[in-house]
Write a protein that holds these residues in place. Sequence first.
Motif, mmCIF file in Angstrom:
data_model
loop_
_atom_site.group_PDB
_atom_site.id
_atom_site.type_symbol
_atom_site.label_atom_id
_atom_site.label_comp_id
_atom_site.label_asym_id
_atom_site.label_seq_id
_atom_site.Cartn_x
_atom_site.Cartn_y
_atom_site.Cartn_z
ATOM 1 N N PRO A 276 6.667 6.391 3.239
ATOM 2 C CA PRO A 276 7.101 5.500 2.161
ATOM 3 C C PRO A 276 8.067 4.421 2.632
ATOM 4 N N THR A 277 8.989 4.805 3.527
ATOM 5 C CA THR A 277 9.851 3.802 4.158
ATOM 6 C C THR A 277 9.090 3.280 5.362
ATOM 7 N N TRP A 278 8.295 2.265 5.111
ATOM 8 C CA TRP A 278 7.325 1.805 6.108
ATOM 9 C C TRP A 278 7.903 0.755 7.051
ATOM 10 N N VAL A 279 9.111 0.295 6.774
ATOM 11 C CA VAL A 279 9.736 -0.695 7.655
ATOM 12 C C VAL A 279 11.234 -0.402 7.738
ATOM 13 N N SER A 304 8.168 -0.610 12.239
ATOM 14 C CA SER A 304 7.344 -0.059 11.172
ATOM 15 C C SER A 304 6.877 1.349 11.541
ATOM 16 N N PRO A 305 7.426 2.391 10.890
ATOM 17 C CA PRO A 305 6.903 3.739 11.123
ATOM 18 C C PRO A 305 5.401 3.828 10.882
ATOM 19 N N TYR A 306 4.890 3.048 9.927
ATOM 20 C CA TYR A 306 3.449 3.048 9.638
ATOM 21 C C TYR A 306 2.667 2.681 10.899
ATOM 22 N N VAL A 307 3.158 1.712 11.657
ATOM 23 C CA VAL A 307 2.482 1.267 12.877
ATOM 24 C C VAL A 307 2.699 2.258 14.007
ATOM 25 N N VAL A 308 3.933 2.689 14.194
ATOM 26 C CA VAL A 308 4.241 3.612 15.295
ATOM 27 C C VAL A 308 3.468 4.918 15.138
ATOM 28 N N HIS A 309 3.319 5.389 13.902
ATOM 29 C CA HIS A 309 2.611 6.646 13.655
ATOM 30 C C HIS A 309 1.107 6.534 13.917
ATOM 31 N N ARG A 310 0.620 5.323 14.051
ATOM 32 C CA ARG A 310 -0.792 5.109 14.348
ATOM 33 C C ARG A 310 -1.031 4.724 15.809
ATOM 34 N N ASP A 311 -0.084 5.056 16.641
ATOM 35 C CA ASP A 311 -0.182 4.752 18.072
ATOM 36 C C ASP A 311 -0.819 5.944 18.781
ATOM 37 N N PRO A 312 -1.968 5.751 19.450
ATOM 38 C CA PRO A 312 -2.631 6.876 20.125
ATOM 39 C C PRO A 312 -1.820 7.444 21.282
ATOM 40 N N ARG A 313 -0.801 6.729 21.733
ATOM 41 C CA ARG A 313 0.064 7.278 22.777
ATOM 42 C C ARG A 313 0.982 8.359 22.212
ATOM 43 N N THR A 376 -5.058 1.161 -2.680
ATOM 44 C CA THR A 376 -4.601 0.178 -1.711
ATOM 45 C C THR A 376 -3.135 0.426 -1.399
ATOM 46 N N PRO A 377 -2.758 0.521 -0.112
ATOM 47 C CA PRO A 377 -1.336 0.650 0.214
ATOM 48 C C PRO A 377 -0.581 -0.619 -0.178
ATOM 49 N N ASP A 378 0.401 -0.470 -1.036
ATOM 50 C CA ASP A 378 1.207 -1.586 -1.512
ATOM 51 C C ASP A 378 2.535 -1.562 -0.769
ATOM 52 N N ALA A 379 2.735 -2.526 0.120
ATOM 53 C CA ALA A 379 3.910 -2.536 0.994
ATOM 54 C C ALA A 379 4.939 -3.579 0.583
ATOM 55 N N ARG A 380 5.031 -3.860 -0.707
ATOM 56 C CA ARG A 380 6.040 -4.833 -1.137
ATOM 57 C C ARG A 380 7.442 -4.258 -1.027
ATOM 58 N N THR A 381 7.639 -3.025 -1.442
ATOM 59 C CA THR A 381 8.939 -2.355 -1.286
ATOM 60 C C THR A 381 8.666 -0.991 -0.648
ATOM 61 N N THR A 382 8.792 0.083 -1.401
ATOM 62 C CA THR A 382 8.322 1.390 -0.944
ATOM 63 C C THR A 382 6.806 1.339 -0.812
ATOM 64 N N LEU A 383 6.255 2.040 0.172
ATOM 65 C CA LEU A 383 4.800 2.063 0.345
ATOM 66 C C LEU A 383 4.177 2.924 -0.747
ATOM 67 N N LEU A 384 3.502 2.273 -1.689
ATOM 68 C CA LEU A 384 2.951 2.948 -2.860
ATOM 69 C C LEU A 384 1.424 2.927 -2.832
ATOM 70 N N PRO A 385 0.766 3.982 -3.371
ATOM 71 C CA PRO A 385 -0.700 4.016 -3.442
ATOM 72 C C PRO A 385 -1.192 3.300 -4.697
ATOM 73 N N SER A 386 -1.301 2.004 -4.628
ATOM 74 C CA SER A 386 -1.710 1.218 -5.796
ATOM 75 C C SER A 386 -3.130 1.591 -6.219
ATOM 76 N N GLY A 387 -3.310 1.870 -7.497
ATOM 77 C CA GLY A 387 -4.629 2.204 -8.035
ATOM 78 C C GLY A 387 -4.942 3.677 -8.081
ATOM 79 N N LEU A 388 -4.050 4.517 -7.552
ATOM 80 C CA LEU A 388 -4.329 5.956 -7.498
ATOM 81 C C LEU A 388 -4.210 6.596 -8.875
ATOM 82 N N GLN A 389 -5.194 7.408 -9.236
ATOM 83 C CA GLN A 389 -5.166 8.252 -10.428
ATOM 84 C C GLN A 389 -5.500 9.680 -9.998
#
Length: 416
Positions: A276-279, A304-313, A376-389
Motif C-alpha cells: 500500500p505504501t508504494w513509494v 518504490s517497494p512495488y518496483v523493488v518487490h518485482r525484481d527477479p534478483r 486497476t492499481p490506483d497509485a494516487r496516494t495509498t495503492l488501492l484496488p480500484s474497481g474491486l468488489q
Amino acid sequence: MGNLAAYETDRLGFLLATREEHGDLVGFDGRTALVHGPALVSAVLRDRDGSFEIDENFLQQRLSIAAVDEVFRSRSLLNPGLRPAALLGVAPHVVQLAHEQLSGRAAAGVAFDPVPVFERVISAAVARHFFGDEGAGLPELTGRLLDALAQVIGNPWALPASFPTPTRRRIRRRHLELRGEVVSRLEARSRRPERYADLAARVVTARAAAHEARLPLDRVADLLIGSLLAAQRVPAAAAAWMSMLVADHPEWQTRARDDETVARAVVLEALRLYPPTWVIMRRATRNVRLGGFAFAPGHHFLISPYVVHRDPRVFEEPATFRPQRWMSQQSSPEGYVPFGAGRHRCPGSNLATVTLVALLRSIVRLGDVTRAGDVTPDARTTLLPSGLQLRVCAAVPGFLAADVAAASVRAAALTG
C-alpha cells in the motif's frame, strides 16, 4: 518538469519501465533520482549516519534535521506497546469487529467495496488498542483528516503546506479537532495512569520516566495521530488486496482457514505484490555518493517497494502470487520493504501484520471469498484496488460466531 508528464500518465508503469530501460539509478529531474536496485535501496533506507532522511511530517510540513531527530526519539515511546507481546489482545477484537461488519453481508451474499469496510474494522481495533473504550470516537475524526490530506498527498500540483489554501485550512481544522481529542485523553492518563491499561497510558508513563518528559503533550498527540492515520487506509488497502488474491486463488482460502502460519504467508505475499505504501521518499542532508554518482544536499531519492518487490534478483517469479515462498523463510530478504527499513521503518509493522492475519482468517472462516470487477492499481496516494468488489458466501452457519465467542473469552482473559 523532467519526466512528470509521463509519470502522471501511469506512475507504476513508468517506474517499472525506467528500471527495465535504464537500470538501478535513474535521473527523474534535476533534483530527484529513482532508486531501483536492491543494494542501493538498502543503502538509502538503512543509512546510519543521517545522510538520507525523511522530508516531511504527516501534514506535509518540511522537517529540519533537529525535528527529524525529535520524531525519531519520540517514536521510542511507542515501541513497548507495539511489540508482539503487547499485541495479544488485538486479534480477538479484529475477529469481533469483522463479524459485526461482514456477517450480514455474507448471509445476504451481497458484493461490497472492501476498503471502507476494512477501514472500519482495522481503525476501530487499533483505536481500542491505543485508547481502550475511549478510542471509539477517534476513527471517524482520523478519517476526516485523512480525507482532507488525500487532496494534497501525491498531488504534484498542490501548493506547499505553508500556503493557506482552502484545502490546507481544512487540513489544519481537522488536525486540531483530532489533536484536541487525543490531548484530552493523554491528560487524563497523565493525572491517573494507574486507571488505564492501553498503549496511550504506556506512552505517557514512558514519557514521564524518560528525558522525553519535556516533550509537550500536543507533540505526543501528533505521534499517536500519525499512527492512527497509518492504521486506517493503508492496512485496509492491504486487506483488500489480500482478499482479492485469495479470491483468485481459492486453494489458499482453505489452507488459511486452518493454519495461522499459512495466513501470515498470504499476508506477506500480498504486501509484496501490492504494498500500500508504494513509494518512499528520502532527502540528502549533506553531500552523498550513491551508485557512483555525487549528489548535493537537498536531492530527493524516490524508492518504490512495488518496483523493488518485482525484481527477479530478489524474488523468484516476482510477478506470481506464491505465499509458499514465506512458509520456510526465516527472515525477509533485503529487498522486502513494505514497511520501509532502517531507523525509519514503520513502528507499527507488527501491529499491521497481526491485524491483517486476524482479518484474513476471519474472512475465510466466514465463507468462500469471490470477487468481481476490473481491478486497476490506483497509485494516487495509498495503492488501492480500484474497481474491486468482494463477495463472501457463508458456508457453515454459525461457524464464525463460534470464533467470535472464543475470541471474546480470550480478549476478556487478556485484558483482565
